[in-house]
Design an enzyme around this catalytic site. Structure first.
Site, PDB file in Angstrom:
ATOM      1  CG  ASP A  13      -1.749  -1.261   1.313  1.00 17.78           C
ATOM      2  OD1 ASP A  13      -2.236  -1.726   0.271  1.00 17.78           O
ATOM      3  OD2 ASP A  13      -1.857  -1.810   2.424  1.00 17.78           O
ATOM      4  CG  HIS A  41      -1.975  -1.955  -7.744  1.00 19.34           C
ATOM      5  ND1 HIS A  41      -1.307  -2.588  -8.755  1.00 19.34           N
ATOM      6  CD2 HIS A  41      -1.259  -2.180  -6.640  1.00 19.34           C
ATOM      7  CE1 HIS A  41      -0.238  -3.174  -8.275  1.00 19.34           C
ATOM      8  NE2 HIS A  41      -0.187  -2.942  -6.988  1.00 19.34           N
ATOM      9  CD  GLN A 225       0.858  -8.949  -2.234  1.00 20.91           C
ATOM     10  OE1 GLN A 225       1.678  -9.562  -2.865  1.00 20.91           O
ATOM     11  NE2 GLN A 225      -0.391  -8.870  -2.618  1.00 20.91           N
TER      12      GLN A 225
HETATM   13  P1  IMP Z   1      -2.555 -12.954   2.221  1.00 22.14           P
HETATM   14  O1  IMP Z   1      -1.626 -12.430   1.191  1.00 22.14           O
HETATM   15  O2  IMP Z   1      -4.008 -12.759   1.898  1.00 22.14           O
HETATM   16  O3  IMP Z   1      -2.243 -14.380   2.606  1.00 22.14           O
HETATM   17  O4  IMP Z   1      -2.340 -12.103   3.569  1.00 22.14           O
HETATM   18  C1  IMP Z   1      -1.128 -12.166   4.303  1.00 22.14           C
HETATM   19  C2  IMP Z   1      -0.760 -10.786   4.839  1.00 22.14           C
HETATM   20  O5  IMP Z   1      -0.412  -9.927   3.761  1.00 22.14           O
HETATM   21  C3  IMP Z   1      -1.883 -10.089   5.589  1.00 22.14           C
HETATM   22  O6  IMP Z   1      -1.321  -9.299   6.628  1.00 22.14           O
HETATM   23  C4  IMP Z   1      -2.475  -9.161   4.532  1.00 22.14           C
HETATM   24  O7  IMP Z   1      -3.149  -8.059   5.100  1.00 22.14           O
HETATM   25  C5  IMP Z   1      -1.218  -8.750   3.815  1.00 22.14           C
HETATM   26  N1  IMP Z   1      -1.441  -8.327   2.431  1.00 22.14           N
HETATM   27  C6  IMP Z   1      -1.698  -9.109   1.368  1.00 22.14           C
HETATM   28  N2  IMP Z   1      -1.817  -8.369   0.247  1.00 22.14           N
HETATM   29  C7  IMP Z   1      -1.628  -7.096   0.611  1.00 22.14           C
HETATM   30  C8  IMP Z   1      -1.597  -5.847  -0.118  1.00 22.14           C
HETATM   31  O8  IMP Z   1      -1.747  -5.777  -1.339  1.00 22.14           O
HETATM   32  N3  IMP Z   1      -1.347  -4.728   0.626  1.00 22.14           N
HETATM   33  C9  IMP Z   1      -1.109  -4.786   1.958  1.00 22.14           C
HETATM   34  N4  IMP Z   1      -1.123  -5.909   2.660  1.00 22.14           N
HETATM   35  C10 IMP Z   1      -1.378  -7.064   1.999  1.00 22.14           C
END
Ligand code: IMP
Length: 430
Positions: A13, A41, A225
């Protein structure tokens, strides 16, 4: 040769969407190489706002080719939805401007179900705070060598056999944990229906990319991410399930590392995180609330409030090193306009001892006390500023201090959500 990799240097983010959109003006090809529709995004183009999660940011722009590389995990149902939403907004999506790698692993409905069940049974301290979109289970199946890929859909009999075996594998745990088993048949139908819709886009993307490289097209690799969500280098286990750092741009697309000329690290002028896990500079009180409010820190994908805190130079220094960052883009500088004091963390105290790196032990990461340098706020409006000379002196001092602490130049400064609200300081990027 000017192929650029864009990555997040914090916990995601950071505002990558806007910067990728800006740089895509000079690139012909935009490639996603990891993650899935957990990414969020936001692109602001004129009066239009687009929220993308799986499609590369280039899809909004005419005459750009968007590639979903092999490192991305794909939920076909979601992909169809995202494509349809954009088509309904008059964005053209054809086999010419969207290419989907046939060796992408699939996120199946059971992955989402497992993701939600697992998070649901954890106590609040254990929860990762995933996006609940099945990302982790899909990547687990990839390395567990039982995953299903888009290429497998060519043979329905073979695909059904593998899918049935996968559902059996999960149903043992599901039933044992007292939950309702999931039948694969309806899901199979849904997957095939979606596959028919996306089939025109499916191709061998590394071969396509190789053709573009030979034709000297400029490629932009769009990371999702951020560095501290990287499964190897992040705040494990509070991470996502892929490698988010620049090295994965080559693995997740099939382009050799010698073809990358520049790595741009995106960093917010403060820090945010969604989900659980250590966050040394987090401000839990009014200050954090103010950052969240002014910065409109709400998750694009999940709608969750983001945790907020001061800029952490210790983290960014590591991100710069492990991704070989050539230059940084400092985003959301304007969010700090109304603060009388601005802090930058340059070290941590761990059990009374000062350290200048992030320890790898989970328990130690949770008890770090940030050591701050305090700078006077500029308390004037920087929103939309396009020239470095127009920034207030105190904002310039903040930028210079960051460059010194993280040992990397700031090549772009973003002062608002529109691509016009940008100061580009490195000619290579302009
Ligand atoms: P997952 O990717 O859904 O397995 O989530 C694992 C961790 O990554 C969690 O803390 C999510 O909030 C974080 N996360 C996954 N994708 C994003 C993103 O695009 N931006 C910020 N945090 C993310």
């Amino acid at each position: 040769m000017s192929n650029i990799v864009v990555i997040g240097t914090q916990w995601g983010d950071e505002g990558k969407g806007k910067i990728v959109d800006l740089l895509s003006e000079k690139s012909e090809i935009i490639v996603r190489f990891q993650g899935g529709h957990n990414a969020g995004h936001t692109l602001v183009i004129g009066s239009n706002e687009y929220k993308l999660s799986l499609l590369p940011s280039g899809i909004i722009r005419k005459k750009k080719i968007s590639i979903i590389g092999n490192g991305v995990v794909v939920d076909l149902l979601h992909l169809c939805k995202e494509i349809n939403e954009l088509i309904a907004r008059d964005i053209s999506i054809t086999s010419k401007n969207l290419k989907l790698s046939e060796n992408c692993f699939l996120i199946l409905p059971i992955h989402k179900y497992i993701d939600e069940l697992r998070e649901g049974i954890k106590n609040s301290a254990e929860k990762i705070g995933t996006t609940g979109r099945g990302i982790g289970p899909a990547y687990e199946d990839k390395v567990g060598r039982r995953g299903l890929r888009i290429a497998d859909l060519k043979n329905k009999v073979f695909f059904e056999k593998k899918m049935r075996a996968l559902y059996q594998f999960y149903n043992i745990w599901i039933a044992g944990s007292g939950f309702k088993k999931r039948n694969y048949k309806k899901d199979l139908q849904l997957i095939f229906e979606s596959y028919q819709k996306v089939q025109p886009y499916v191709c061998n993307t590394w071969l396509e990319l190789n053709k573009y490289i030979k034709a000297e097209k400029k490629i932009l690799f769009e990371g999702a991410q951020g560095t501290f969500l990287d499964v190897d280098h992040g705040t494990y286990p509070y991470v996502t399930s892929s490698n988010t750092i620049s090295g994965n741009a080559t693995i997740g697309s099939g382009v050799g590392p010698n073809l990358i000329s520049y790595v741009l690290g995106i960093t917010k002028a403060y820090t945010t995180r969604v989900g659980n896990g250590p966050f040394p500079t987090e401000e839990k009180g009014n200050l954090g609330k103010k950052l969240a409010k002014v910065g409109k820190e709400i998750g694009t994908v999940t709608g969750r409030k983001r945790r907020c805190g001061w800029f952490d130079a210790v983290l960014i220094k590591k991100a710069v090193i492990i991704s070989g960052v050539s230059g940084l883009a400092l985003t959301k500088l304007d969010v700090l306009d109304g603060f009388d004091e601005i802090k930058i963390c340059y070290a941590y105290k761990l059990n009374g001892k000062q350290i200048d790196f992030l320890p790898l032990n989970e328990d130690e990461q949770k008890i770090l006390i940030p050591v701050y340098k305090s700078l006077p706020g500029w308390q004037s409006n920087t929103f939309g500023i396009k020239k470095f000379e127009d920034l207030p002196d105190k904002a310039v001092a903040f930028v210079k201090e960051i460059e010194k602490l993280v040992m990397c130049s700031i090549d772009i400064i973003s002062t608002g959500p529109d691509r016009l609200h940008t100061i580009v300081l490195n000619k290579f990027l302009s």
